[in-house]
Each structure stands twice: as structure tokens, then as C-alpha cells.
Design an enzyme around this catalytic site. Structure first.
Site, PDB file in Angstrom:
ATOM      1  N   HIS A 101       0.824  -1.213   0.000  1.00  0.00           N
ATOM      2  CA  HIS A 101       0.000   0.000   0.000  1.00  0.00           C
ATOM      3  C   HIS A 101       0.863   1.270   0.000  1.00  0.00           C
ATOM      4  O   HIS A 101       2.055   1.234   0.320  1.00  0.00           O
ATOM      5  CB  HIS A 101      -0.934   0.012   1.219  1.00  0.00           C
ATOM      6  CG  HIS A 101      -0.213   0.084   2.536  1.00  0.00           C
ATOM      7  ND1 HIS A 101       0.298   1.256   3.041  1.00  0.00           N
ATOM      8  CD2 HIS A 101       0.090  -0.875   3.438  1.00  0.00           C
ATOM      9  CE1 HIS A 101       0.880   1.023   4.198  1.00  0.00           C
ATOM     10  NE2 HIS A 101       0.779  -0.261   4.471  1.00  0.00           N
ATOM     11  N   GLU A 126      -1.962  -6.918   7.617  1.00  0.00           N
ATOM     12  CA  GLU A 126      -0.632  -6.774   8.194  1.00  0.00           C
ATOM     13  C   GLU A 126      -0.572  -7.545   9.513  1.00  0.00           C
ATOM     14  O   GLU A 126      -1.599  -8.003  10.033  1.00  0.00           O
ATOM     15  CB  GLU A 126      -0.342  -5.275   8.425  1.00  0.00           C
ATOM     16  CG  GLU A 126       1.043  -4.945   8.973  1.00  0.00           C
ATOM     17  CD  GLU A 126       2.176  -5.418   8.086  1.00  0.00           C
ATOM     18  OE1 GLU A 126       2.406  -6.649   8.053  1.00  0.00           O
ATOM     19  OE2 GLU A 126       2.858  -4.583   7.458  1.00  0.00           O
TER      20      GLU A 126
END
Length: 273
Positions: A48, A125
Site C-alpha cells: 500500500h 498486516e
């Protein structure tokens, strides 16, 4: 005579209609015949863009923040660089920053802009438990102290496995907080969910008709942990994976092959256009 001519005209018109329908069906059959499931997949795994919590140097695992303006710009550049690649599907973790990244890339695509991003929580994550939202320096220093090494030594020798297991160990000491918070994940927990998520994507996309190209937006440590699980010789690039960098993985005949890591060429190509 007039009736005969009229009848002949009707017959000719009927033949033309039938012939036209036959040709149309043939074209449709030919078009559908060209579509088939891919023999090989190319997975474009993108980290990202930079977020507001990245900017303030805060721990950001399951906690989330939107992309900064600069973060949006670098991801958009990556999208422009990737615009000629036809994706048969697009995936991301269910964290906003990853969804935002995938959507920005899809938006720039010339062949896949109509795709709807599919989210999967297994692509998240690492979860850092009670360290979520704290300063990165605080977490890193606590790990270094626990391992009886300097911060510089920890940072130099850090691996996703040692990092995750150290955080999980320290987080487990916060007994009261653990009653109301999601606990930090150890490395086995993280890699098990990541691998399962990727395997499911691959199984699904190998059965789908399409180009064989799949977009996946995820996170820096998770991407590295996944690659380390798939490939014994994988090493985290110095400084970690860059924002909007692309790692490409091939899949064929039941085997994953690592192609490129931390590839910024798509960002660079997009910035020059």
C-alpha cells in the site's frame, strides 16, 4: 407471375435471416471458445501507499489510516505504470489503506477498470496487539531490550519471524489489556493465514477464465513474511519493501516462482507519463 416473384422474395429473405442468425451464433461460439482458464498465473503483489500513521511513525498493523496525498500520488503512478496489464481479478486485505491502494490501481487500468476489489482479512498486516498506535521506536526498543541487544543490532538483524515472535511475547505480558484487545500474532499464526489466503486466491483464479494476471494489495511485513514462507532464499530488502512497490510471483503446475521483489519500475514509468 407477380405471386411467384413475391414468393421467391419471401424465400430469399428467409434464407438471409437464417444465414445471418447462423453467422451470429458462429461468431458468439468462436468468441466464447477463445476464453479459457489460464495455465499460469502472475500475481502482482503491491504494498500500500504511505499513510498518515506512517508519517507520524506509529505502529500500524490491524489499526488503520488513510493514504496521505503523497501516498495516493505514488500509488496512482504505479497504476499508470500497470495500466496496460489486464487483470482478471483484484484482491486486497480488508484494511482501508490496502483497499484504497487496489482501487487506485484498478482505476488507472485501461483493460480492468470495471473490476470490483475483493477483500480478504487473511491478507492483513501483522497484528501488534497493545503496541498498535504506539511509536515504532518504543516497540523496537522494547524488543531490543528483551533480546539484550542494541537497537542498531536488532534493526540490522531483524527478520519477520523474530520480529513477530518478539512482539507476541512482550504483548502477552499485558494480561489486563489482553482481555479486551486482539493479542499480537506470532509468526506461525501470521504465515498460516497469509499462505491460506494466497492458496485460495490461486485455486480460484486458476479456474477462472482470463488473462492469468491477478492484482493483490497487502502490507510490507506481511508480503515479506509470505515470500519468506514460499521461498527459502528470500531476504527482506534493506529498509523493507517500499510503498507501492510490486513483487511478482508466478504460479504454474502447483509451484510458486519468485520473479521480482520491491520493483519500483511501474511507479517510475507512471511518474514519467
Amino acid at each position: 407471375m407477380k405471386k411467384a416473384v413475391k414468393l421467391l422474395g419471401v424465400l430469399m429473405l428467409g434464407l438471409l435471416v437464417v444465414a445471418g442468425c447462423g453467422n451470429g451464433n458462429a461468431k458468439k461460439e468462436d468468441a466464447s471458445a477463445t476464453k479459457k482458464a489460464p495455465e499460469e498465473l502472475t500475481l502482482y503483489i503491491v504494498r500500500h501507499g504511505k499513510t498518515m500513521l506512517n508519517t507520524t511513525d506509529r505502529v500500524q498493523g490491524w489499526s488503520d489510516a488513510v493514504l496521505t496525498k503523497a501516498g495516493e500520488e505514488v500509488v496512482t503512478a504505479a497504476g499508470v505504470g500497470l495500466k496496460d496489464i489486464e487483470f482478471q481479478n483484484a484482491y486486497s486485505s480488508d484494511s482501508g489503506r490496502a483497499i484504497q491502494t487496489a482501487n487506485l490501481i484498478v482505476k488507472e487500468s485501461e483493460k480492468s477498470s470495471d473490476l470490483k476489489v475483493i477483500t480478504d482479512e487473511r491478507l492483513r498486516e501483522f497484528n501488534f496487539g497493545t503496541y498498535e498506535g504506539d511509536l515504532n521506536h518504543t516497540m523496537w526498543q522494547d524488543i531490543a531490550d528483551d533480546q539484550a541487544v542494541t537497537l542498531e543490532e536488532f534493526m540490522k538483524n531483524m527478520t519477520p519471524e523474530s520480529f513477530a515472535n518478539s512482539v507476541a511475547k512482550l504483548d502477552a505480558k499485558n494480561v489486563e489489556e489482553a482481555k479486551v484487545n486482539w493479542p499480537a500474532e506470532d509468526y506461525k499464526t501470521i504465515t498460516t493465514r497469509l499462505k491460506a489466503g494466497l492458496d485460495d486466491i490461486v485455486e480460484k483464479e486458476m479456474k477462472n477464465e482470463g488473462s492469468g494476471n491477478v492484482l493483490i494489495a497487502s502490507h510490507g511485513l506481511s508480503i515479506s513474511a509470505l515470500l519468506a514462507t514460499l521461498f527459502d532464499d528470500y531476504k527482506i530488502p534493506e529498509g523493507g519493501l517500499k510503498n507501492a512497490s510490486v513483487c511478482t510471483v508466478k504460479y504454474k503446475d502447483g509451484k510458486y516462482t519468485l520473479d521480482k521483489v520491491n520493483d519500483l519500475s511501474y511507479v517510475e514509468a507512471g511518474q514519467t507519463k
